[in-house]
Design a protein around this motif. Structure first.
Motif, short mmCIF file in Angstrom:
data_model
loop_
_atom_site.label_atom_id
_atom_site.label_comp_id
_atom_site.label_asym_id
_atom_site.label_seq_id
_atom_site.Cartn_x
_atom_site.Cartn_y
_atom_site.Cartn_z
N GLY A 113 26.54 5.77 20.96
CA GLY A 113 25.93 6.14 19.69
C GLY A 113 24.44 5.84 19.68
O GLY A 113 23.64 6.64 19.18
N SER A 114 24.05 4.72 20.24
CA SER A 114 22.63 4.35 20.31
C SER A 114 21.84 5.33 21.17
O SER A 114 20.73 5.73 20.83
CB SER A 114 22.47 2.94 20.87
N VAL A 115 22.43 5.73 22.28
CA VAL A 115 21.77 6.70 23.16
C VAL A 115 21.61 8.03 22.46
O VAL A 115 20.54 8.66 22.50
CB VAL A 115 22.55 6.85 24.49
N VAL A 116 22.64 8.48 21.74
CA VAL A 116 22.57 9.76 21.02
C VAL A 116 21.52 9.70 19.93
O VAL A 116 20.71 10.64 19.79
CB VAL A 116 23.96 10.12 20.45
N ILE A 117 21.47 8.62 19.18
CA ILE A 117 20.45 8.49 18.12
C ILE A 117 19.05 8.48 18.73
O ILE A 117 18.14 9.13 18.22
CB ILE A 117 20.71 7.22 17.28
N GLY A 118 18.87 7.77 19.83
CA GLY A 118 17.57 7.76 20.51
C GLY A 118 17.16 9.14 20.99
O GLY A 118 15.99 9.53 20.86
N LEU A 119 18.10 9.88 21.54
CA LEU A 119 17.78 11.24 22.01
C LEU A 119 17.44 12.17 20.84
O LEU A 119 16.52 13.00 20.95
CB LEU A 119 18.95 11.81 22.81
N LEU A 120 18.15 12.03 19.72
CA LEU A 120 17.84 12.87 18.55
C LEU A 120 16.45 12.56 17.99
O LEU A 120 15.70 13.47 17.63
CB LEU A 120 18.91 12.69 17.48
N ASP A 156 10.81 4.27 12.42
CA ASP A 156 10.60 5.25 13.50
C ASP A 156 9.13 5.32 13.89
O ASP A 156 8.80 5.47 15.06
CB ASP A 156 11.09 6.63 13.09
N LEU A 157 8.25 5.20 12.90
CA LEU A 157 6.81 5.22 13.19
C LEU A 157 6.42 4.04 14.06
O LEU A 157 5.57 4.17 14.95
CB LEU A 157 6.00 5.22 11.89
N LYS A 158 7.04 2.90 13.84
CA LYS A 158 6.74 1.74 14.68
C LYS A 158 7.16 2.01 16.12
O LYS A 158 6.41 1.70 17.06
CB LYS A 158 7.46 0.50 14.13
N LEU A 159 8.32 2.61 16.32
CA LEU A 159 8.78 2.98 17.66
C LEU A 159 7.85 4.00 18.30
O LEU A 159 7.52 3.91 19.48
CB LEU A 159 10.19 3.54 17.61
N ILE A 160 7.44 4.98 17.51
CA ILE A 160 6.55 6.04 18.00
C ILE A 160 5.22 5.46 18.44
O ILE A 160 4.72 5.76 19.54
CB ILE A 160 6.37 7.13 16.93
N LEU A 179 10.63 14.05 17.66
CA LEU A 179 9.23 13.77 18.00
C LEU A 179 8.67 14.84 18.92
O LEU A 179 7.51 15.25 18.77
CB LEU A 179 9.12 12.38 18.65
N ASP A 180 9.47 15.35 19.84
CA ASP A 180 9.00 16.39 20.74
C ASP A 180 8.75 17.70 19.99
O ASP A 180 7.80 18.42 20.29
CB ASP A 180 10.00 16.61 21.87
N ASN A 224 1.01 16.36 27.32
CA ASN A 224 2.01 16.00 28.31
C ASN A 224 3.40 16.29 27.77
O ASN A 224 3.56 16.92 26.74
CB ASN A 224 1.86 14.52 28.70
N GLY A 225 4.40 15.79 28.41
CA GLY A 225 5.77 16.12 28.06
C GLY A 225 6.37 15.23 26.99
O GLY A 225 5.69 14.48 26.29
N MET A 226 7.67 15.29 26.93
CA MET A 226 8.46 14.58 25.93
C MET A 226 8.40 13.07 26.16
O MET A 226 8.39 12.60 27.29
CB MET A 226 9.90 15.07 26.01
N VAL A 227 8.38 12.32 25.07
CA VAL A 227 8.41 10.86 25.10
C VAL A 227 9.76 10.41 24.56
O VAL A 227 10.19 10.87 23.51
CB VAL A 227 7.25 10.26 24.25
N PHE A 228 10.42 9.53 25.29
CA PHE A 228 11.72 9.02 24.84
C PHE A 228 11.52 7.72 24.10
O PHE A 228 10.86 6.82 24.57
CB PHE A 228 12.66 8.82 26.04
N LEU A 229 12.13 7.65 22.92
CA LEU A 229 12.01 6.44 22.10
C LEU A 229 13.12 5.45 22.42
O LEU A 229 14.16 5.75 22.84
CB LEU A 229 12.07 6.80 20.61
#
Length: 141
Positions: free
Chosen positions: A26-33, A88-92, A38-39, A136-141
């Motif tokens: 679930g954590s991985v799915v939320i991170g990918l979403l 989310d902004l803090k993570l970004i 963001l992308d 550049n490309g996608m950033v993973f949070l």
């Protein structure tokens, strides 16, 4: 463990391992979403990043200035209707800021209520970091 036999132990092993596994997935799915959102915002900004930065970086202009978290959120909201929560902004910002001293300060802000509710808006995303992220490309949070 070889001497523990029976269906009860096998059942307990499956049940007790299933919960943390599901939480991890679930954590991985939320991170990918969140990373995908963001992308999408990044792709919306690709056209006129210089103009967007100059329009929305109102609190700190110039070569040493940058976007605050609120200004970044307003910029993504006006360019594609992407609204990010404070956490989310803090993570970004932690992912996009290239200056390690800022990143360390961002990670060590005063934290309450589970460690994440106090988000400091004084950190700025520099124009260079923003342009590098958009180009550049996608950033993973």
């Amino acid at each position: 463990w070889d001497n523990l036999k029976g269906g009860l132990y096998n059942f307990l092993a499956v049940v007790l391992c299933l919960f943390p596994t599901l939480v991890g997935f679930g954590s991985v799915v939320i991170g990918l979403l969140k990373s995908q959102k963001l992308d999408k915002a990044r792709r919306q900004l690709q056209g006129d990043i210089e103009g967007c930065f100059n329009r929305f970086a109102v609190s700190s202009r110039g070569p040493t200035g940058g976007l605050t978290m609120d200004e970044f959120n307003m910029m993504t909201k006006n360019n594609g209707s992407f609204n990010f929560e404070k956490l989310d902004l803090k993570l970004i910002f932690n992912a996009l800021i290239s200056n390690p001293s800022w990143r360390g300060q961002l990670a060590s802000t005063n934290q309450t209520q589970g460690g994440y509710s106090s988000v400091d808006h004084e950190f700025r995303l520099s124009k260079q970091d923003l342009v590098e992220w958009v180009n550049n490309g996608m950033v993973f949070l």
